[in-house]
Design a protein around this motif. Sequence first.
Motif, short mmCIF file in Angstrom:
data_model
loop_
_atom_site.label_atom_id
_atom_site.label_comp_id
_atom_site.label_asym_id
_atom_site.label_seq_id
_atom_site.Cartn_x
_atom_site.Cartn_y
_atom_site.Cartn_z
N THR A 152 0.83 -1.22 0.00
CA THR A 152 0.00 0.00 0.00
C THR A 152 0.86 1.26 0.00
O THR A 152 0.39 2.34 0.35
CB THR A 152 -0.95 0.02 1.21
OG1 THR A 152 -0.20 -0.17 2.42
CG2 THR A 152 -2.03 -1.05 1.09
N THR A 157 6.15 6.19 0.49
CA THR A 157 5.50 7.38 1.06
C THR A 157 6.28 7.89 2.26
O THR A 157 6.47 9.10 2.43
CB THR A 157 4.05 7.05 1.49
OG1 THR A 157 3.32 6.61 0.34
CG2 THR A 157 3.37 8.26 2.07
N LEU A 194 -2.78 3.00 6.18
CA LEU A 194 -2.94 3.01 4.73
C LEU A 194 -3.71 1.78 4.26
O LEU A 194 -3.39 0.65 4.65
CB LEU A 194 -1.57 3.04 4.03
CG LEU A 194 -0.63 4.21 4.36
CD1 LEU A 194 0.60 4.14 3.46
CD2 LEU A 194 -1.32 5.54 4.22
N ILE A 244 -6.04 6.49 5.36
CA ILE A 244 -5.82 7.07 4.03
C ILE A 244 -5.92 5.97 2.99
O ILE A 244 -5.23 4.96 3.07
CB ILE A 244 -4.43 7.75 3.93
CG1 ILE A 244 -4.26 8.82 5.02
CG2 ILE A 244 -4.23 8.35 2.54
CD1 ILE A 244 -5.15 10.01 4.91
N ASP A 245 -6.79 6.18 2.00
CA ASP A 245 -6.93 5.23 0.90
C ASP A 245 -5.94 5.60 -0.19
O ASP A 245 -5.99 6.70 -0.75
CB ASP A 245 -8.37 5.30 0.37
CG ASP A 245 -8.67 4.20 -0.65
OD1 ASP A 245 -7.72 3.69 -1.28
OD2 ASP A 245 -9.85 3.87 -0.82
N THR A 246 -5.02 4.71 -0.50
CA THR A 246 -3.96 5.00 -1.48
C THR A 246 -4.28 4.51 -2.88
O THR A 246 -3.43 4.57 -3.77
CB THR A 246 -2.62 4.37 -1.03
OG1 THR A 246 -2.74 2.95 -1.04
CG2 THR A 246 -2.24 4.83 0.37
N LYS A 249 -3.39 6.43 -6.26
CA LYS A 249 -2.81 7.73 -5.89
C LYS A 249 -1.30 7.69 -6.04
O LYS A 249 -0.67 6.66 -5.78
CB LYS A 249 -3.17 8.11 -4.45
CG LYS A 249 -4.62 8.53 -4.26
CD LYS A 249 -4.88 8.85 -2.80
CE LYS A 249 -6.36 9.17 -2.59
NZ LYS A 249 -6.70 9.29 -1.16
N GLU A 253 0.61 12.51 -3.72
CA GLU A 253 -0.79 12.74 -3.32
C GLU A 253 -1.06 12.13 -1.95
O GLU A 253 -1.70 12.76 -1.09
CB GLU A 253 -1.75 12.15 -4.35
CG GLU A 253 -1.82 12.91 -5.65
CD GLU A 253 -2.67 12.19 -6.68
OE1 GLU A 253 -3.52 12.86 -7.29
OE2 GLU A 253 -2.51 10.97 -6.87
N THR A 254 -0.58 10.90 -1.75
CA THR A 254 -0.78 10.23 -0.46
C THR A 254 -0.09 11.00 0.66
O THR A 254 -0.68 11.22 1.73
CB THR A 254 -0.24 8.79 -0.52
OG1 THR A 254 -0.95 8.06 -1.52
CG2 THR A 254 -0.41 8.09 0.82
N GLU A 257 -1.98 14.16 1.53
CA GLU A 257 -3.21 13.87 2.27
C GLU A 257 -2.91 13.51 3.72
O GLU A 257 -3.64 13.89 4.65
CB GLU A 257 -3.97 12.74 1.58
CG GLU A 257 -5.36 12.52 2.17
CD GLU A 257 -6.20 11.54 1.36
OE1 GLU A 257 -7.21 11.07 1.91
OE2 GLU A 257 -5.84 11.26 0.19
#
Length: 269
Positions: A152, A157, A194, A244-246, A249, A253-254, A257
Amino acid sequence: MSDRIYIISDGTGQSAMSIMRAALLQFDKPDAKFTVYSMVDREEQLVSILNHAKMDYSFIAYTMVSKGFRDIVRRFCAENGLKSIDLLGPPLDSLESYMGKPQLEKPGLLRKVDEKYFKRIEAMEFTLTHDDGKLMRGMNEADLIILGLSRTSKTPTSFFLAQQGFKVVNIPLVPEIPIPEEVFKVEQHKVVLLVMDPEVLQKVRSARLRHYKTTSNYNNLPKIFAEVEFCYELIRKNRKWSMIDTTNKSIEETAREIIHTVYGRDMEL
């Protein structure tokens, strides 16, 4: 008698020191004694330093962003027969002419840049040692604790956030393995979980498995659905955590957010 050089700066004086040391290497006896005056920000302080330089009959090298202060040094040296060099004024004046805009004349800007750079280095080192649950010690120093299912985008990230100066701990989520107790002892608003759409996550994991010869159920869709449900159950039990929905993305963006969710929209990357 050894030559004496006064370094006068409204910053640390390190730039002037480096330039003067490099210049002195070109002479047979580079044994000059340096007297460094840093963070000079008052006129009376500057004048007092110049009077001391006059008594020592010193060479003066100065880096000051204030035109007024540079003028004071220039006039004083001319009136008292002192040798000096303005290391910062000429580049600033030339750039001012080229860019067609006035100088800011704000001391300390380079220090701020350096501090930001070293903060990023420190954050990257911290994040590297705390990647993928490798180290739990020092978790209270983290700016973010990222939990997430496999694939994820936890690690990329985390490292993107570290490059922006955030210390990140990232920990893989596996339903069969208990979450480390340390996670529940830190400030809970820093914990981010995530997740990803199960079908998209299956495709990501299947692409990963193509590089390996295995019969693993790693990309089994019912198993992935169960893992995602496990994440939602965790969020229901830990109300201060963020999810957080990845799905589809980018890492940027992740990361954005995550920062907006945890620290608010005023905090920019």
